[in-house]
Design a protein around this motif. Structure first.
Motif, PDB file in Angstrom:
ATOM      1  N   UNK A   1      12.152 -15.202  31.716  1.00  0.00           N
ATOM      2  CA  UNK A   1      13.601 -15.384  31.858  1.00  0.00           C
ATOM      3  C   UNK A   1      13.984 -16.826  31.541  1.00  0.00           C
ATOM      4  N   UNK A   2      13.190 -17.779  32.035  1.00  0.00           N
ATOM      5  CA  UNK A   2      13.464 -19.196  31.757  1.00  0.00           C
ATOM      6  C   UNK A   2      13.398 -19.469  30.263  1.00  0.00           C
TER       7      UNK A   2
ATOM      8  N   UNK B   1      13.622 -32.379  46.144  1.00  0.00           N
ATOM      9  CA  UNK B   1      12.679 -32.338  45.024  1.00  0.00           C
ATOM     10  C   UNK B   1      13.299 -31.959  43.687  1.00  0.00           C
ATOM     11  N   UNK B   2      14.457 -31.305  43.699  1.00  0.00           N
ATOM     12  CA  UNK B   2      14.941 -30.758  42.427  1.00  0.00           C
ATOM     13  C   UNK B   2      16.464 -30.709  42.391  1.00  0.00           C
ATOM     14  N   UNK B   3      17.007 -30.858  41.184  1.00  0.00           N
ATOM     15  CA  UNK B   3      18.441 -30.676  40.955  1.00  0.00           C
ATOM     16  C   UNK B   3      18.618 -29.536  39.960  1.00  0.00           C
ATOM     17  N   UNK B   4      19.440 -28.573  40.336  1.00  0.00           N
ATOM     18  CA  UNK B   4      19.629 -27.357  39.533  1.00  0.00           C
ATOM     19  C   UNK B   4      21.111 -27.130  39.287  1.00  0.00           C
ATOM     20  N   UNK B   5      21.438 -26.713  38.079  1.00  0.00           N
ATOM     21  CA  UNK B   5      22.823 -26.354  37.734  1.00  0.00           C
ATOM     22  C   UNK B   5      22.970 -24.840  37.808  1.00  0.00           C
TER      23      UNK B   5
ATOM     24  N   UNK C   1      17.259 -25.287  36.241  1.00  0.00           N
ATOM     25  CA  UNK C   1      16.624 -26.443  36.871  1.00  0.00           C
ATOM     26  C   UNK C   1      16.667 -27.632  35.903  1.00  0.00           C
ATOM     27  N   UNK C   2      17.310 -28.709  36.326  1.00  0.00           N
ATOM     28  CA  UNK C   2      17.533 -29.845  35.427  1.00  0.00           C
ATOM     29  C   UNK C   2      16.461 -30.919  35.554  1.00  0.00           C
TER      30      UNK C   2
ATOM     31  N   UNK D   1      11.177 -28.167  32.346  1.00  0.00           N
ATOM     32  CA  UNK D   1      10.941 -27.339  31.162  1.00  0.00           C
ATOM     33  C   UNK D   1      12.076 -26.335  30.973  1.00  0.00           C
ATOM     34  N   UNK D   2      12.632 -25.842  32.081  1.00  0.00           N
ATOM     35  CA  UNK D   2      13.743 -24.890  31.982  1.00  0.00           C
ATOM     36  C   UNK D   2      14.938 -25.485  31.245  1.00  0.00           C
TER      37      UNK D   2
END
Length: 460
Positions: A150-151, A343-347, A371-372, A384-385
């Motif tokens: 999916x990614x 740990x992560x920033x996602x849009x 995932x940015x 990588x996404x």
């Protein structure tokens, strides 16, 4: 030569479908076809070793047969999400979806038994832009493969969850369309999978049919009134196909839906169902593909749109300055909510923020949105996404285009040599000018950031 269980051979002949009399010979005496489906939201790569012969009749805009099966692992475009290797019969899901939706009207879609992701990515391409796709898989290992596929496909409005479909019982009237390619006895895969031949038995068919009824019951109330349910198997027997259609019509507020097909395609409208009830059989030898059964239902009633309550629970976010810095990595950042953890920033699409929060209360979500960046101190390591996403802002990173050999080195997570003068910091590696992934250039070497679990292990 494959030897089929005599009970299976007798049962498929007893169905009385003309083509089934020749099916046993087809399954034991012919080779499966090879087909791929191109990603409609990504550009094709001109430097491709894929040689297509003819279009898949029911998906002629993006599905194609290959005369020979290449070593797909060593074709960089597959890892870039430019195409997916999928049996032609399974591509029928896209043809079905196109008849159920209206262009420009996004929907909420659930693929309840989604791994490895072929039908999910086909649905993504068939659904209107702006739709939200949730893909669930029971098996944890297969769920990771689903998330990877999916990614790579790059569509931002996605959620991947793992776990039993019982979790959907509390999500009532949630989805406009639900698809369930249910676990089955696998008769349609006999040409591809020797294990499927060896493990087949009447008891397995019975067990699968009971499990299918359980899955349907778990997800039915998640479908809104007026929504559509797509049921499919990769098997031939009546118990898991036509009998299940009759079960759904008897037990639930469902109507059978006819799908328009071209008679020249070779798809069999099942003669084993009552007048006005529809199911579609794909029989190897009659079509160029493997065994499949599909039926579509509309849930009776009219859906009244409920006014969403704003969630009182606030999403943890980073500071505005950090969000601004990371947001410029995607185009149209105003369409997304930036969700930050330690740990992560996602849009994630703003339009579905409340949906994500609601689903997260009941499902084990392992991927959502884009995932940015992974956060390490003051460093924001690109994900990588992001490289795979159709929403990446290419201008936010320096990029280097590499040849095929270097692309494969990168996909093995080996060191690659950058051109002299390449800026230090994070660099986007491209192949055929299409994103492949990131490296961190520290001057004397470049650290390969391709995910460890995705790397190519095979040797040419």
């Amino acid at each position: 030569m494959t030897t089929l269980n005599p009970i299976f051979v007798r049962q498929i002949k007893e169905l009385g479908i003309e083509e089934n009399y020749r099916l046993a010979d087809t399954l034991t005496g012919t080779a499966p076809s090879v087909s791929i489906r191109f990603n409609k939201r990504k550009n094709k790569c001109a430097d491709s070793e894929l040689v297509t012969s003819e279009a898949v009749p029911w998906l002629s805009d993006s599905g194609f047969y290959l005369d020979e099966r290449p070593a797909f692992t060593f074709i960089p475009q597959m890892h870039q999400g430019l195409f997916y290797v999928q049996d032609a019969s399974s591509m029928f899901i896209a043809h079905v979806i196109k008849q159920l939706v209206s262009p420009g009207n996004p929907v909420k879609y659930l693929d309840a038994c989604a791994a490895p992701g072929g039908k999910t990515t086909a649905a993504i391409d068939a659904l209107p832009d702006g739709s939200l796709i949730t893909a669930n898989e029971y098996d944890f290992r297969r769920a990771s493969i689903l998330a990877e596929n999916v990614i790579k496909w790059g569509y931002p409005g996605t959620i991947v969850s793992r776990g039993d479909t019982r979790k959907f019982r509390k999500l009532r009237d949630e989805f406009d369309i639900i698809a369930a390619d249910v676990p089955c006895s696998g008769e349609g895969m006999f040409r591809k999978d020797e294990e499927a031949v060896n493990q087949w038995s009447p008891n397995l068919v019975n067990e699968c049919a009971e499990r299918q009824k359980e899955i349907i019951d778990n997800i039915w109330h998640s479908l809104r009134a007026g929504g559509y349910f797509i049921y499919s198997t990769c098997t031939f027997n009546r118990q898991e196909n036509e009998d299940m259609v009759n079960h759904i019509l008897a037990e639930y507020d469902a109507q059978s839906v006819e799908i328009i097909i071209n008679p020249d395609w070779g798809i069999v409208k099942s003669p084993l169902l009552p007048e006005g009830v529809f199911g579609y059989r794909f029989i190897p030898g009659r079509i160029r593909g493997e065994g499949l059964f599909m039926a579509v239902f509309k849930k009776e009633g009219e859906y009244t749109l409920k006014k969403e309550k704003e969630s009182k629970k606030k999403v943890k976010t980073k500071s505005d300055a950090i969000c601004t810095e990371v947001a410029n990595r995607i185009v149209n950042p105003g369409n997304y909510e930036l969700i930050g953890t330690k740990e992560k920033i996602t849009a994630f699409p703003v339009a579905y923020s409340n949906d994500l929060k609601r689903l997260a209360q009941h499902l084990d979500i392992i991927h959502y949105g884009i995932p940015l960046a992974t956060v390490k101190g003051k460093d924001f390591i690109p994900e990588q996404a992001l490289a795979c996403s159709t929403e990446i802002n290419r201008k936010s990173f320096p990029s280097i285009d590499v040849n095929r050999d270097s692309a494969l080195q990168y996909l093995r997570r080996e060191a690659i040599t950058l051109q002299e003068g390449t800026p230090k910091g994070y660099v986007l590696i491209t192949y055929c000018n299409i994103p492949l992934g990131f490296v961190k250039n520290i001057g004397n070497r470049a650290n390969n950031l391709y995910p460890e679990q995705w790397r190519i292990l095979k040797k040419i």
